[in-house]
Design a protein around this motif. Structure first.
Motif, mmCIF file in Angstrom:
data_model
loop_
_atom_site.group_PDB
_atom_site.id
_atom_site.type_symbol
_atom_site.label_atom_id
_atom_site.label_comp_id
_atom_site.label_asym_id
_atom_site.label_seq_id
_atom_site.Cartn_x
_atom_site.Cartn_y
_atom_site.Cartn_z
ATOM 1 N N VAL A 115 -14.329 -3.735 -48.638
ATOM 2 C CA VAL A 115 -14.831 -3.267 -47.230
ATOM 3 C C VAL A 115 -16.254 -3.631 -47.388
ATOM 4 N N SER A 116 -16.503 -4.718 -46.660
ATOM 5 C CA SER A 116 -17.632 -5.320 -46.356
ATOM 6 C C SER A 116 -18.349 -5.300 -44.943
ATOM 7 N N THR A 117 -19.010 -4.542 -44.759
ATOM 8 C CA THR A 117 -19.124 -4.111 -43.290
ATOM 9 C C THR A 117 -20.730 -3.758 -42.707
ATOM 10 N N HIS A 118 -20.842 -3.567 -41.580
ATOM 11 C CA HIS A 118 -22.295 -3.136 -40.919
ATOM 12 C C HIS A 118 -21.873 -1.804 -39.962
ATOM 13 N N SER A 119 -21.080 -0.866 -40.325
ATOM 14 C CA SER A 119 -20.714 0.179 -39.700
ATOM 15 C C SER A 119 -21.342 1.601 -40.042
ATOM 16 N N ALA A 120 -20.754 2.419 -39.178
ATOM 17 C CA ALA A 120 -21.818 3.767 -39.225
ATOM 18 C C ALA A 120 -21.173 4.200 -40.747
ATOM 19 N N ALA A 121 -20.021 3.877 -41.042
ATOM 20 C CA ALA A 121 -19.611 4.252 -42.754
ATOM 21 C C ALA A 121 -18.643 3.246 -43.050
ATOM 22 N N GLY A 122 -18.314 2.978 -44.370
ATOM 23 C CA GLY A 122 -17.474 2.045 -44.918
ATOM 24 C C GLY A 122 -15.971 2.574 -44.936
ATOM 25 N N ILE A 123 -15.944 3.653 -45.426
ATOM 26 C CA ILE A 123 -14.594 4.639 -45.420
ATOM 27 C C ILE A 123 -14.745 5.865 -44.977
ATOM 28 N N GLU A 124 -14.223 6.367 -43.957
ATOM 29 C CA GLU A 124 -14.328 7.622 -43.504
ATOM 30 C C GLU A 124 -12.884 8.303 -43.695
ATOM 31 N N VAL A 125 -12.816 9.451 -44.036
ATOM 32 C CA VAL A 125 -11.618 10.181 -44.378
ATOM 33 C C VAL A 125 -11.996 11.745 -43.610
ATOM 34 N N ARG A 126 -11.231 11.913 -42.576
ATOM 35 C CA ARG A 126 -11.724 12.853 -41.525
ATOM 36 C C ARG A 126 -10.357 13.611 -41.424
ATOM 37 N N GLY A 127 -10.423 15.022 -41.437
ATOM 38 C CA GLY A 127 -9.232 16.186 -41.285
ATOM 39 C C GLY A 127 -8.756 16.490 -42.305
ATOM 40 N N PRO A 128 -7.934 17.836 -42.174
ATOM 41 C CA PRO A 128 -7.543 18.502 -43.232
ATOM 42 C C PRO A 128 -6.267 17.926 -43.865
ATOM 43 N N GLY A 129 -5.703 17.157 -42.885
ATOM 44 C CA GLY A 129 -4.411 16.208 -43.574
ATOM 45 C C GLY A 129 -4.713 15.025 -43.986
ATOM 46 N N ALA A 130 -6.060 14.546 -44.104
ATOM 47 C CA ALA A 130 -6.193 13.375 -44.814
ATOM 48 C C ALA A 130 -6.419 13.227 -46.201
ATOM 49 N N ARG A 131 -5.401 12.880 -47.059
ATOM 50 C CA ARG A 131 -5.620 12.977 -48.557
ATOM 51 C C ARG A 131 -5.377 11.548 -49.277
ATOM 52 N N PRO A 132 -6.165 10.573 -48.789
ATOM 53 C CA PRO A 132 -5.770 9.322 -49.534
ATOM 54 C C PRO A 132 -5.980 8.968 -50.991
ATOM 55 N N LEU A 133 -5.177 8.183 -51.793
ATOM 56 C CA LEU A 133 -5.530 8.006 -53.241
ATOM 57 C C LEU A 133 -6.163 6.433 -53.037
ATOM 58 N N VAL A 134 -7.353 6.235 -53.409
ATOM 59 C CA VAL A 134 -8.226 5.212 -53.231
ATOM 60 C C VAL A 134 -8.577 4.523 -54.540
ATOM 61 N N ARG A 135 -7.893 3.188 -54.956
ATOM 62 C CA ARG A 135 -8.059 2.766 -56.242
ATOM 63 C C ARG A 135 -8.606 1.374 -56.275
ATOM 64 N N ARG A 136 -9.801 1.262 -57.094
ATOM 65 C CA ARG A 136 -10.240 -0.281 -57.200
ATOM 66 C C ARG A 136 -10.779 -0.803 -55.784
ATOM 67 N N CYS A 137 -11.265 -0.062 -55.043
ATOM 68 C CA CYS A 137 -12.037 -0.362 -53.770
ATOM 69 C C CYS A 137 -13.238 -0.599 -53.776
ATOM 70 N N THR A 138 -14.010 -1.471 -53.236
ATOM 71 C CA THR A 138 -15.596 -1.742 -53.209
ATOM 72 C C THR A 138 -15.727 -1.584 -51.568
ATOM 73 N N VAL A 139 -17.082 -0.866 -51.482
ATOM 74 C CA VAL A 139 -17.601 -0.783 -50.280
ATOM 75 C C VAL A 139 -18.975 -1.203 -50.313
ATOM 76 N N GLU A 140 -19.095 -1.990 -49.173
ATOM 77 C CA GLU A 140 -20.664 -2.368 -49.120
ATOM 78 C C GLU A 140 -21.194 -2.429 -47.651
ATOM 79 N N ASN A 141 -22.032 -1.577 -47.506
ATOM 80 C CA ASN A 141 -22.310 -1.140 -46.065
ATOM 81 C C ASN A 141 -23.892 -1.083 -45.704
ATOM 82 N N PRO A 142 -24.614 -2.086 -45.705
ATOM 83 C CA PRO A 142 -26.038 -1.849 -45.394
ATOM 84 C C PRO A 142 -26.519 -1.159 -44.391
ATOM 85 N N ALA A 143 -25.673 -0.980 -43.308
ATOM 86 C CA ALA A 143 -26.185 -0.289 -42.172
ATOM 87 C C ALA A 143 -25.804 1.274 -42.103
#
Length: 819
Positions: A115-143
């Motif tokens: 995730v190479s972005t200029h966003s409010a957030a690179g990854i957002e997990v929102r809500g009680p039903g959100a339960r991701p499994l995130v493996r070997r991911c890279t997030v770059e977000n200077p913004a």
């Protein structure tokens, strides 16, 4: 598969579903895909906002033929509302009001995403039903934020990396509760990890937070977190902060290279540490504030401070508990301040402390059980009225003074032993109290127990051995003493045990006065006059050391190893003062000589020793009333509250009245990044006092050369108050060798054949970095040689005198390996 197309492979058997095939866009493919379908995406850039409503698999090419970029012009690049599988994609966003990747529901598996972005957030997990499994991911977000979990969201993040986020690297709020395993968060502009809000929590295992422009980890506002086997280092602010009912557990963690506080707690926060190392910090290792705030540390190590602050600071009613911990290589180990503040220390080691190992002030209390204090300026100092606590079963070794009790403080010490203090074992002055039961002092270079006038102290079953100046020194109106004994060594033993208990003064000039409950020992006037008392480190009203003639003191100065230019400077200044005095006696005008000095140079070059001799010289010339030395540093002068710094500085100045106030590492009073620091208040107060009482106190400021040059510019009046700067150069190999030879002669050792040459080579090759201790290094080298010699000779059944005294090249310590 054609470039820019999507291959859909249906996983179900529904006859109503369109058959597998290629689609020109991801949106078109997702429109026909259902649970279990696989979408294989050809390399290329897709300007689409994707929403996954089904448990599909979305993946880039498996043959490595190119990358798949999901890069819409605005909005969320990828939204997940189902337990989908997403692999090998690049996500890019441009919307400062939306995340690049949003998980709203389900337990999707996200693997090898970038995730190479200029966003409010690179990854957002929102809500009680959100339960991701995130493996070997890279997030770059200077913004914006790297990863954020909020509104009851959760999930597991494994081996992920957050790099160069413009705000917090990993943020948890609004009841989010994720788990991080082996993740790296670095080069963020905000906090590395921030957990905030009631119900919010985080668990991190084997993670690393570093190179952060801000705090490493922040837990606040009733949030909770647990970090296991994690590292936090190289931040620009505090390493770990807790605020407002935050709860944090650190297990097996390493917090190091922090320019500010390694860990800072406030407002009823609770921290539990186990097997955790805190090292190389610029301010406090643990900084604990406010009523209800608490730290519990077990099997932890706090060491290698790079600043001038206590390793553990507890104030404003906070509490701390240390069990089986080690605190070493720090300016001060434990500093407890304010009524209601308390520390409990059990089975712990406090060593290599430049100033005071345990300092208790302003009504605070400290309890130490079975602790070991060694190589410190002062073992424990109970400073003022209401301050107290207990020391039980503690050993204090190789310190200047074992325990100091001043200004109405009233601790209780039981079964404590002080070995080889350079001054007194136990020292009570300025109305200090204290109860000492079954305490011992051995091999003191001063007195064993030294109690000054007006101190209501009780000694029971105490014992002294081999104290150079005597086991006990009491005023006429002395402490209450019962069943205390001593071996009678030294020029004066003020209290000797009688066969039937109590004391006898038959051979020492001690008068015994029997009270109804216990005998009170009072020295006879003749005995008190025969031996001068040492200068009081805590009370300006103590009796001064008997003044020697200036020639004798200058002779001792000349006997110091090296320091030729320093000796010339001091002699020149002394000559000026002496001639001025004689001119006045002859009725002539005498040139005005400012006596305040600046000493510059590295540690261990003899600055404190020369300052002490300088005070004696001025006393012998009649310039100063007493000539005693009061040594302080930043921690003695600077308070934590508005107005407290001026009070502390005035108190230190009063203690030095008639003598020398020696401020070591004075540049620490004006740090370059001072902000709201109160050090400048101490400088301003000193400048005024030096002018108002120019004839009563001589002030010497000392420190590294470059830092002292900066210090002299912080206040327009500072430089004008000092007559001259005396530079103390580093010792050369030959001078270091001479110091070792002096140590050997003093302790009845000899250098065997070839040892002097080996020492000269050793000191020539020894690295001379910032940690080089000059004379201190030479003394430590001698001590290491004695230890190695003992290990060698102990194996001999009947060693000869030569074998017991000769040191050989094999006894030299190993040279440190360059980093």
């Amino acid at each position: 598969m054609v470039q820019g197309t999507v291959q859909v492979t249906h996983g179900g058997s529904s006859r109503w579903r369109r058959r597998s095939g290629e689609y020109p866009t991801l949106t078109a493919a997702l429109a026909v895909a259902g649970d279990g379908d696989v979408l294989s995406i050809a390399p290329g850039t897709y300007r689409e906002n994707l929403v996954l409503e089904h448990a599909v698999t979305l993946r880039g090419p498996e043959d490595g033929s190119g990358s798949v970029r999901i890069a819409p012009l605005d909005g969320v690049a990828l939204t997940l509302r189902a337990s989908a599988v997403v692999q090998d994609l690049h996500l890019e966003g441009q919307d400062r009001a939306a995340p690049a990747l949003l998980v709203e529901d389900g337990s999707p598996e996200l693997t090898d995403l970038r995730v190479s972005t200029h966003s409010a957030a690179g990854i957002e997990v929102r809500g009680p039903g959100a339960r991701p499994l995130v493996r070997r991911c890279t997030v770059e977000n200077p913004a914006g934020v790297g990863i954020v979990v909020l509104d009851g969201g959760g999930g597991v993040f494994e081996e992920c990396e957050v790099v160069a986020s413009g705000q917090t690297g990993f943020s948890v709020r609004g009841g989010g509760r994720p788990r991080l395993e082996r993740c790296r968060i670095h080069h963020s502009t905000g906090a590395g990890i921030a957990v905030t809000g009631e119900g919010s929590g985080l668990e991190a295992l084997g993670c690393e937070v570093y190179e952060v422009r801000g705090a490493g980890v922040q837990i606040a506002a009733r949030a909770a977190a647990r970090l296991t086997d994690c590292a936090v280092h190289r931040t620009t602010a505090d390493g770990v902060t807790l605020d407002t009912d935050a709860v944090l557990t650190l297990a097996g963690c390493d917090i190091h290279d922090i320019p500010e506080n390694a860990v800072d707690l406030r407002s009823r926060s609770v921290l539990t540490l186990s097997r955790t190392s805190v090292r190389r910090f610029g301010r406090n290792g643990l900084s604990v504030w406010d009523p209800g705030t608490r730290v519990d540390a077990e099997s932890c190590e706090i060491h290698d401070s790079t600043g001038d602050y206590p390793a553990v600071w507890v104030s404003d009613g906070a509490t701390a508990s240390l069990d089986s911990c080690r605190v070493h290589d720090v300016p001060d180990a434990l500093f407890v301040l304010d009524r209601g503040s308390a520390v409990e220390v059990t089975d712990s080691d406090l060593s290599q402390v430049r100033n005071t190992a345990v300092s208790v002030s302003d009504g605070a209390t400290a309890r130490l059980d079975d602790c070991r204090i060694r190589e410190a300026g002062t073992g424990a100092w109970f400073r003022d009225h209401g301050s107290g606590g207990t020391l039980a079963g503690c050993t204090i070794d190789a310190v200047q003074t074992g325990v100091i009790v001043t200004k109405g403080a009233d601790p209780a010490l039981e079964r404590c032993t002080v070995t080889s203090p350079a001054e007194a074992g136990f020292y009570v002055s300025a109305g200090g109290r204290g109860t000492f039961t079954a305490c011992r002092v051995t091999d003191s270079s001063g007195f064993g127990f030294h109690v000054l006038d007006g101190c209501c102290t009780t000694l029971t079953r105490c014992h002294t051995e081999r104290c150079a100046r005597g086991g006990y020194e009491f005023p006429e109106d002395g402490p209450v003493v019962e069943e205390c004994t001593g071996d009678g060594s030294g020029p004066r033993q003020a209290a000797q045990s009688a066969p039937g208990g109590g004391f006898t003064g038959a051979q020492t000039g001690v008068r015994t006065v029997t009270a109804a409950r216990s005998p009170v020992v009072q020295p006879a006037p003749a005995a008190r006059a025969s031996v001068p008392r040492p200068a009081d480190p805590g009370d300006a009203g103590a009796a001064a050391a008997a003044a020697r003639a200036s020639g004798a003191v200058l002779g001792q100065l000349d006997g110091l190893v090296g320091l030729d230019s320093v000796k010339r400077e001091v002699r020149a200044l002394t000559d000026m003062i002496e001639v001025g005095r004689r001119r006045q006696q002859a009725g002539l005008k005498a040139a005005s000589v400012r006596r305040h000095l600046v000493f510059t140079g590295s540690p261990g070059t003899g600055k404190t020793t020369v300052a002490r001799l300088y005070g004696e010289i001025l006393a012998s010339l009649g310039v100063l009333e007493r000539g005693h030395l009061v040594e302080v540093s930043r921690v003695d002068l600077v308070g934590e509250h508005i107005g407290s710094t001026a009070i502390r500085t005035q108190e230190a100045f009063e203690r030095a009245r008639g003598g020398v106030l020696f401020i070591d590492e004075a540049y620490a009073l004006a740090p370059e990044d001072s902000g709201r620091d109160f050090g400048r208040e101490a400088i301003d107060t000193l400048v005024k006092l030096m002018e108002d009482h120019r004839d009563a106190v001589v002030v010497i400021v000392a420190g590294y050369t470059a830092e002292m040059e900066r210090f002299l510019t912080v206040n327009p009046g500072v430089a004008s108050r000092f007559s001259r700067t005396i530079a103390f150069g580093d010792y050369g190999p030959g001078e270091l060798l001479r110091i070792v030879e002096q140590q050997a002669e003093e302790h009845e050792y000899r250098l065997g054949e070839g040892t002097a040459e080996a020492l000269l080579t050793y000191f020539t090759e020894l690295p001379k970095g910032p940690a080089f201790g000059n004379g201190r290094t030479a003394r430590q080298t001698f001590e290491s040689m004695v230890e190695r010699h003992a290990g060698r000779v102990a194996q001999l059944s009947e060693p000869s005198t030569d074998e017991l005294t000769l040191l050989f090249p094999a006894d030299l310590p190993t040279l440190p390996t360059p980093c």
